[in-house]
Write a protein that holds these residues in place. Structure first.
Motif, PDB file in Angstrom:
ATOM      1  N   SER A 108       0.801  -1.196  -0.041  1.00 28.31           N
ATOM      2  CA  SER A 108       0.058   0.063   0.072  1.00 28.31           C
ATOM      3  C   SER A 108       0.942   1.435  -0.048  1.00 28.31           C
ATOM      4  N   HIS A 109       2.239   1.144   0.288  1.00 24.72           N
ATOM      5  CA  HIS A 109       3.291   2.266   0.189  1.00 24.72           C
ATOM      6  C   HIS A 109       3.470   2.344  -1.212  1.00 24.72           C
ATOM      7  N   ALA A 110       3.029   3.270  -2.055  1.00 26.69           N
ATOM      8  CA  ALA A 110       3.319   3.512  -3.309  1.00 26.69           C
ATOM      9  C   ALA A 110       5.030   3.645  -3.706  1.00 26.69           C
ATOM     10  N   PRO A 111       5.867   4.194  -3.057  1.00 29.17           N
ATOM     11  CA  PRO A 111       7.237   4.176  -3.335  1.00 29.17           C
ATOM     12  C   PRO A 111       7.864   2.841  -3.368  1.00 29.17           C
ATOM     13  N   ALA A 112       7.334   1.824  -2.699  1.00 26.27           N
ATOM     14  CA  ALA A 112       7.827   0.581  -2.647  1.00 26.27           C
ATOM     15  C   ALA A 112       7.508  -0.282  -3.886  1.00 26.27           C
ATOM     16  N   ASN A 113       6.224   0.183  -4.370  1.00 28.21           N
ATOM     17  CA  ASN A 113       6.054  -0.591  -5.792  1.00 28.21           C
ATOM     18  C   ASN A 113       6.715  -0.021  -6.826  1.00 28.21           C
ATOM     19  N   ARG A 114       6.941   1.453  -6.762  1.00 23.23           N
ATOM     20  CA  ARG A 114       7.803   2.086  -7.842  1.00 23.23           C
ATOM     21  C   ARG A 114       9.115   1.531  -8.170  1.00 23.23           C
ATOM     22  N   LEU A 115       9.745   1.036  -7.074  1.00 21.23           N
ATOM     23  CA  LEU A 115      11.018   0.468  -7.170  1.00 21.23           C
ATOM     24  C   LEU A 115      10.984  -0.752  -8.224  1.00 21.23           C
ATOM     25  N   VAL A 116       9.884  -1.464  -8.008  1.00 18.02           N
ATOM     26  CA  VAL A 116       9.795  -2.767  -9.055  1.00 18.02           C
ATOM     27  C   VAL A 116       9.556  -1.991 -10.544  1.00 18.02           C
ATOM     28  N   ASP A 117       8.518  -1.118 -10.482  1.00 17.62           N
ATOM     29  CA  ASP A 117       8.332  -0.525 -11.780  1.00 17.62           C
ATOM     30  C   ASP A 117       9.707   0.077 -12.456  1.00 17.62           C
ATOM     31  N   ASP A 118      10.460   0.724 -11.620  1.00 22.05           N
ATOM     32  CA  ASP A 118      11.494   1.187 -12.296  1.00 22.05           C
ATOM     33  C   ASP A 118      12.372   0.160 -12.876  1.00 22.05           C
ATOM     34  N   VAL A 119      12.640  -1.031 -12.140  1.00 21.35           N
ATOM     35  CA  VAL A 119      13.778  -2.068 -12.571  1.00 21.35           C
ATOM     36  C   VAL A 119      12.960  -2.569 -13.763  1.00 21.35           C
ATOM     37  N   ALA A 120      11.684  -2.949 -13.955  1.00 25.51           N
ATOM     38  CA  ALA A 120      11.192  -3.279 -15.205  1.00 25.51           C
ATOM     39  C   ALA A 120      11.338  -2.527 -16.425  1.00 25.51           C
ATOM     40  N   ALA A 121      11.283  -1.084 -16.118  1.00 22.75           N
ATOM     41  CA  ALA A 121      11.703  -0.211 -17.114  1.00 22.75           C
ATOM     42  C   ALA A 121      12.895  -0.180 -17.606  1.00 22.75           C
ATOM     43  N   ARG A 122      13.952  -0.447 -16.698  1.00 22.23           N
ATOM     44  CA  ARG A 122      15.342  -0.405 -17.098  1.00 22.23           C
ATOM     45  C   ARG A 122      15.556  -1.754 -17.813  1.00 22.23           C
ATOM     46  N   TRP A 123      14.931  -2.833 -17.623  1.00 21.37           N
ATOM     47  CA  TRP A 123      15.117  -4.023 -18.320  1.00 21.37           C
ATOM     48  C   TRP A 123      14.317  -3.666 -19.753  1.00 21.37           C
ATOM     49  N   ARG A 124      13.325  -3.074 -19.913  1.00 25.69           N
ATOM     50  CA  ARG A 124      12.682  -2.926 -21.010  1.00 25.69           C
ATOM     51  C   ARG A 124      13.543  -2.178 -22.110  1.00 25.69           C
ATOM     52  N   ALA A 125      14.267  -1.098 -21.469  1.00 25.40           N
ATOM     53  CA  ALA A 125      14.990  -0.290 -22.091  1.00 25.40           C
ATOM     54  C   ALA A 125      16.372  -0.702 -22.826  1.00 25.40           C
ATOM     55  N   GLY A 126      16.627  -1.780 -21.952  1.00 25.85           N
ATOM     56  CA  GLY A 126      17.935  -2.525 -22.458  1.00 25.85           C
ATOM     57  C   GLY A 126      17.810  -3.878 -23.237  1.00 25.85           C
ATOM     58  N   THR A 127      16.707  -4.139 -23.485  1.00 27.41           N
ATOM     59  CA  THR A 127      16.323  -5.445 -24.297  1.00 27.41           C
ATOM     60  C   THR A 127      15.661  -5.182 -25.615  1.00 27.41           C
ATOM     61  N   ARG A 128      15.365  -6.230 -26.472  1.00 25.55           N
ATOM     62  CA  ARG A 128      14.311  -6.058 -27.451  1.00 25.55           C
ATOM     63  C   ARG A 128      13.209  -6.733 -27.298  1.00 25.55           C
ATOM     64  N   TRP A 129      12.860  -6.854 -26.021  1.00 24.93           N
ATOM     65  CA  TRP A 129      11.492  -7.578 -25.545  1.00 24.93           C
ATOM     66  C   TRP A 129      10.214  -6.725 -26.225  1.00 24.93           C
ATOM     67  N   ALA A 130       9.368  -7.577 -26.325  1.00 23.49           N
ATOM     68  CA  ALA A 130       7.998  -6.924 -26.569  1.00 23.49           C
ATOM     69  C   ALA A 130       7.491  -5.908 -25.533  1.00 23.49           C
ATOM     70  N   GLY A 131       8.299  -6.304 -24.366  1.00 24.08           N
ATOM     71  CA  GLY A 131       7.834  -5.133 -23.195  1.00 24.08           C
ATOM     72  C   GLY A 131       8.254  -6.098 -21.956  1.00 24.08           C
ATOM     73  N   ALA A 132       8.340  -5.089 -20.777  1.00 26.22           N
ATOM     74  CA  ALA A 132       8.617  -5.572 -19.492  1.00 26.22           C
ATOM     75  C   ALA A 132       7.744  -4.896 -18.508  1.00 26.22           C
ATOM     76  N   VAL A 133       6.898  -5.389 -17.949  1.00 30.43           N
ATOM     77  CA  VAL A 133       5.991  -4.691 -16.703  1.00 30.43           C
ATOM     78  C   VAL A 133       6.192  -5.180 -15.422  1.00 30.43           C
ATOM     79  N   ALA A 134       6.154  -4.571 -14.328  1.00 28.81           N
ATOM     80  CA  ALA A 134       5.809  -4.866 -13.025  1.00 28.81           C
ATOM     81  C   ALA A 134       4.286  -5.543 -12.586  1.00 28.81           C
ATOM     82  N   ALA A 135       4.486  -6.371 -11.992  1.00 27.53           N
ATOM     83  CA  ALA A 135       3.164  -6.810 -11.282  1.00 27.53           C
ATOM     84  C   ALA A 135       3.219  -7.155  -9.852  1.00 27.53           C
ATOM     85  N   PHE A 136       2.252  -7.244  -9.434  1.00 24.51           N
ATOM     86  CA  PHE A 136       2.068  -7.341  -7.780  1.00 24.51           C
ATOM     87  C   PHE A 136       1.114  -8.458  -7.376  1.00 24.51           C
TER      88      PHE A 136
END
Length: 253
Positions: free
Chosen positions: A139-167
């Protein structure tokens, strides 16, 4: 003499979780055989943090450093750990208990989760792969944003169709929604990354949901006893114990 390192994890009814935490701490001990390293849990597993701190005090130590084995500053870091430290201070007024920062964010966690994903069979140059990086959720949004940020870095550094966080709980998207988003982006194959240190109820829930919605997803193992996680535990300890940092107040967590 160095202050003992007391690593504290969530705790779980699943014995695999405690076993994984103990394995991680064995790697820490192998890296620092000179250091008194002890393991504690906040709930559901033994020994509890308060009991371990009492044991450290009874063994004649006048100080200890608690390292939370927590990936972000969610409820456990902001409430449970400070409460246990406050109780130890009440019981042992001359016992100096310092609290290190939580493990995340840190590039070593990113790399540990990445290695687990690659070990499961994910390839960075697969344009039809969609990757869900699954975390517990808070329920603490900044903790979730950490996972979003990692997924975004993965997405930017690969040729994948996508990378998203889920909980698994308490935050959106859940795994089915994340998989649907990836499918809409063109993914035809799917992988589930693990933003977890250890197996347990929530990682199992993630895997079950994924397997209900896609055929044969690649499943990454939790970060567990990855050597860089052990290195990070010792780094958090050193920030407090060896570099002369002041004790963190409970509200600083």
């Amino acid at each position: 003499m160095s202050a003992p390192l007391v690593a504290v994890a969530h705790g779980s009814r699943d014995p695999r979780s405690a076993g994984t935490v103990h394995a991680l701490m064995d790697v820490v001990r192998a890296s620092r055989p000179d250091l008194d390293v002890r393991t504690a849990f906040l709930d559901l597993s033994a020994p509890r943090l308060g009991d371990v701190l009492a044991g450290v005090h009874q063994d004649g130590h006048d100080r200890a450093v608690v390292v939370p084995l927590l990936l972000g500053r969610a409820f456990h870091a902001r409430v449970d750990v400070p409460a246990a430290i406050t109780e130890a201070a009440r019981r042992f007024p001359r016992f100096d208990v310092r609290v290190a920062d939580v493990l995340g964010p840190d590039p070593r966690l990113d790399r540990a989760a990445w290695r687990r994903l690659v070990a499961a069979g994910a390839e960075a140059d697969d344009p039809e792969l969609g990757v869900v990086l699954a975390g517990a959720g808070s329920s603490h949004a900044p903790a979730n944003r950490l996972v979003d940020d990692v997924a975004a870095r993965w997405r930017a550094g690969t040729r994948w169709a996508g990378a998203v966080a889920a909980f698994a709980a308490a935050a959106e998207p859940d795994v089915p929604a994340a998989l649907a988003r990836l499918r809409a982006a063109g993914a035809r194959r799917f992988a589930i990354g693990a933003w977890f240190l250890a197996p347990g109820l929530l990682p199992d829930r993630i895997v079950e949901q994924a397997r209900r919605h896609v055929a044969d997803p690649l499943i990454a193992a939790p970060m567990a006893d990855d050597p860089e996680v052990a290195e990070l535990v010792l780094h958090r300890y050193a920030e407090v114990a060896e570099l002369g940092a002041p004790a963190l107040l409970p509200q600083a967590l």
